[in-house]
Design a protein around this motif. Structure first.
Motif, PDB file in Angstrom:
ATOM      1  N   THR A 142      33.669  59.417 -36.712  1.00  0.00           N
ATOM      2  CA  THR A 142      32.825  59.523 -37.894  1.00  0.00           C
ATOM      3  C   THR A 142      33.002  58.242 -38.694  1.00  0.00           C
ATOM      4  O   THR A 142      34.124  57.860 -39.014  1.00  0.00           O
ATOM      5  CB  THR A 142      33.220  60.737 -38.741  1.00  0.00           C
ATOM      6  OG1 THR A 142      33.084  61.912 -37.941  1.00  0.00           O
ATOM      7  CG2 THR A 142      32.339  60.850 -39.975  1.00  0.00           C
ATOM      8  N   VAL A 143      31.890  57.591 -38.987  1.00  0.00           N
ATOM      9  CA  VAL A 143      31.918  56.309 -39.688  1.00  0.00           C
ATOM     10  C   VAL A 143      31.147  56.457 -40.999  1.00  0.00           C
ATOM     11  O   VAL A 143      29.999  56.906 -41.007  1.00  0.00           O
ATOM     12  CB  VAL A 143      31.275  55.195 -38.826  1.00  0.00           C
ATOM     13  CG1 VAL A 143      31.342  53.865 -39.549  1.00  0.00           C
ATOM     14  CG2 VAL A 143      31.940  55.112 -37.471  1.00  0.00           C
ATOM     15  N   LYS A 144      31.789  56.081 -42.090  1.00  0.00           N
ATOM     16  CA  LYS A 144      31.149  56.120 -43.409  1.00  0.00           C
ATOM     17  C   LYS A 144      31.146  54.719 -43.985  1.00  0.00           C
ATOM     18  O   LYS A 144      32.177  54.048 -44.011  1.00  0.00           O
ATOM     19  CB  LYS A 144      31.910  57.064 -44.339  1.00  0.00           C
ATOM     20  CG  LYS A 144      31.310  57.144 -45.726  1.00  0.00           C
ATOM     21  CD  LYS A 144      32.069  58.115 -46.590  1.00  0.00           C
ATOM     22  CE  LYS A 144      31.429  58.201 -47.965  1.00  0.00           C
ATOM     23  NZ  LYS A 144      32.124  59.144 -48.840  1.00  0.00           N
TER      24      LYS A 144
ATOM     25  N   MET B 197      32.344  46.456 -32.838  1.00  0.00           N
ATOM     26  CA  MET B 197      31.473  46.391 -34.015  1.00  0.00           C
ATOM     27  C   MET B 197      32.209  46.881 -35.256  1.00  0.00           C
ATOM     28  O   MET B 197      32.096  46.290 -36.341  1.00  0.00           O
ATOM     29  CB  MET B 197      30.207  47.206 -33.785  1.00  0.00           C
ATOM     30  CG  MET B 197      29.256  46.581 -32.810  1.00  0.00           C
ATOM     31  SD  MET B 197      27.620  47.323 -32.834  1.00  0.00           S
ATOM     32  CE  MET B 197      27.882  48.763 -31.838  1.00  0.00           C
ATOM     33  N   LEU B 198      32.983  47.960 -35.109  1.00  0.00           N
ATOM     34  CA  LEU B 198      33.738  48.478 -36.254  1.00  0.00           C
ATOM     35  C   LEU B 198      34.803  47.494 -36.709  1.00  0.00           C
ATOM     36  O   LEU B 198      35.068  47.374 -37.910  1.00  0.00           O
ATOM     37  CB  LEU B 198      34.360  49.826 -35.900  1.00  0.00           C
ATOM     38  CG  LEU B 198      33.374  50.963 -35.663  1.00  0.00           C
ATOM     39  CD1 LEU B 198      34.108  52.194 -35.162  1.00  0.00           C
ATOM     40  CD2 LEU B 198      32.574  51.265 -36.911  1.00  0.00           C
TER      41      LEU B 198
ATOM     42  N   THR C  52      37.070  57.740 -39.099  1.00  0.00           N
ATOM     43  CA  THR C  52      37.971  58.852 -38.819  1.00  0.00           C
ATOM     44  C   THR C  52      37.513  59.525 -37.530  1.00  0.00           C
ATOM     45  O   THR C  52      36.338  59.430 -37.164  1.00  0.00           O
ATOM     46  CB  THR C  52      37.945  59.895 -39.960  1.00  0.00           C
ATOM     47  OG1 THR C  52      36.610  60.336 -40.139  1.00  0.00           O
ATOM     48  CG2 THR C  52      38.477  59.321 -41.243  1.00  0.00           C
ATOM     49  N   PRO C  53      38.418  60.200 -36.826  1.00  0.00           N
ATOM     50  CA  PRO C  53      37.983  60.989 -35.663  1.00  0.00           C
ATOM     51  C   PRO C  53      36.999  62.070 -36.134  1.00  0.00           C
ATOM     52  O   PRO C  53      37.122  62.578 -37.260  1.00  0.00           O
ATOM     53  CB  PRO C  53      39.275  61.608 -35.141  1.00  0.00           C
ATOM     54  CG  PRO C  53      40.347  60.701 -35.626  1.00  0.00           C
ATOM     55  CD  PRO C  53      39.868  60.170 -36.954  1.00  0.00           C
TER      56      PRO C  53
ATOM     57  N   GLU D 195      38.190  65.440 -37.922  1.00  0.00           N
ATOM     58  CA  GLU D 195      38.874  65.407 -39.210  1.00  0.00           C
ATOM     59  C   GLU D 195      37.895  65.193 -40.352  1.00  0.00           C
ATOM     60  O   GLU D 195      36.836  64.600 -40.189  1.00  0.00           O
ATOM     61  CB  GLU D 195      39.890  64.253 -39.234  1.00  0.00           C
ATOM     62  CG  GLU D 195      41.025  64.424 -38.260  1.00  0.00           C
ATOM     63  CD  GLU D 195      42.012  63.287 -38.348  1.00  0.00           C
ATOM     64  OE1 GLU D 195      41.962  62.528 -39.338  1.00  0.00           O
ATOM     65  OE2 GLU D 195      42.810  63.157 -37.411  1.00  0.00           O
ATOM     66  N   THR D 196      38.254  65.677 -41.535  1.00  0.00           N
ATOM     67  CA  THR D 196      37.453  65.443 -42.744  1.00  0.00           C
ATOM     68  C   THR D 196      38.351  64.849 -43.810  1.00  0.00           C
ATOM     69  O   THR D 196      39.521  65.174 -43.909  1.00  0.00           O
ATOM     70  CB  THR D 196      36.827  66.748 -43.265  1.00  0.00           C
ATOM     71  OG1 THR D 196      37.871  67.686 -43.515  1.00  0.00           O
ATOM     72  CG2 THR D 196      35.841  67.323 -42.261  1.00  0.00           C
ATOM     73  N   ARG D 197      37.780  63.992 -44.621  1.00  0.00           N
ATOM     74  CA  ARG D 197      38.530  63.384 -45.728  1.00  0.00           C
ATOM     75  C   ARG D 197      37.802  63.572 -47.010  1.00  0.00           C
ATOM     76  O   ARG D 197      36.660  63.553 -47.145  1.00  0.00           O
ATOM     77  CB  ARG D 197      38.718  61.886 -45.496  1.00  0.00           C
ATOM     78  CG  ARG D 197      39.819  61.615 -44.562  1.00  0.00           C
ATOM     79  CD  ARG D 197      40.116  60.138 -44.583  1.00  0.00           C
ATOM     80  NE  ARG D 197      41.276  59.894 -43.762  1.00  0.00           N
ATOM     81  CZ  ARG D 197      41.791  58.711 -43.550  1.00  0.00           C
ATOM     82  NH1 ARG D 197      41.262  57.660 -44.102  1.00  0.00           N
ATOM     83  NH2 ARG D 197      42.829  58.558 -42.811  1.00  0.00           N
TER      84      ARG D 197
END
Length: 80
Positions: free
Chosen positions: A22-24, A63-64, A74-75, A78-80
């Motif tokens: 997951t990319v924010k 790229m990241l 994050t994987p 998971e949530t943040r």
């Protein structure tokens, strides 16, 4: 004669099969070099605070790495 494929090691790393990230986007691309803005677009991050889910691969990791100061990774579970 043994097959050439028999001695080849498995290229996949353990735990990476079907892994998602997951990319924010946490910082804007405004005022950044053009290659950073293009990388954000290629990842699918079109707006500030956008969140996407991508598969984990070496090309995505590269790229990241290039825009690591603009994104939070994050994987997918998971949530943040």
């Amino acid at each position: 004669m043994p097959s050439k494929k028999a001695g080849r090691k498995d290229a996949k790393k353990p735990g990476r099969t079907g892994a998602k990230l997951t990319v924010k986007q946490i910082r804007s691309g405004i005022g950044r070099p053009a290659n950073h803005r293009r990388t954000l677009e290629a990842l699918g991050l079109r707006h500030h605070q956008a969140v996407i889910t991508v598969s984990d691969s070496p090309s995505i990791r590269g790229m990241l790495q290039q825009v690591r100061h603009l994104v939070q990774v994050t994987p997918a579970g998971e949530t943040r």
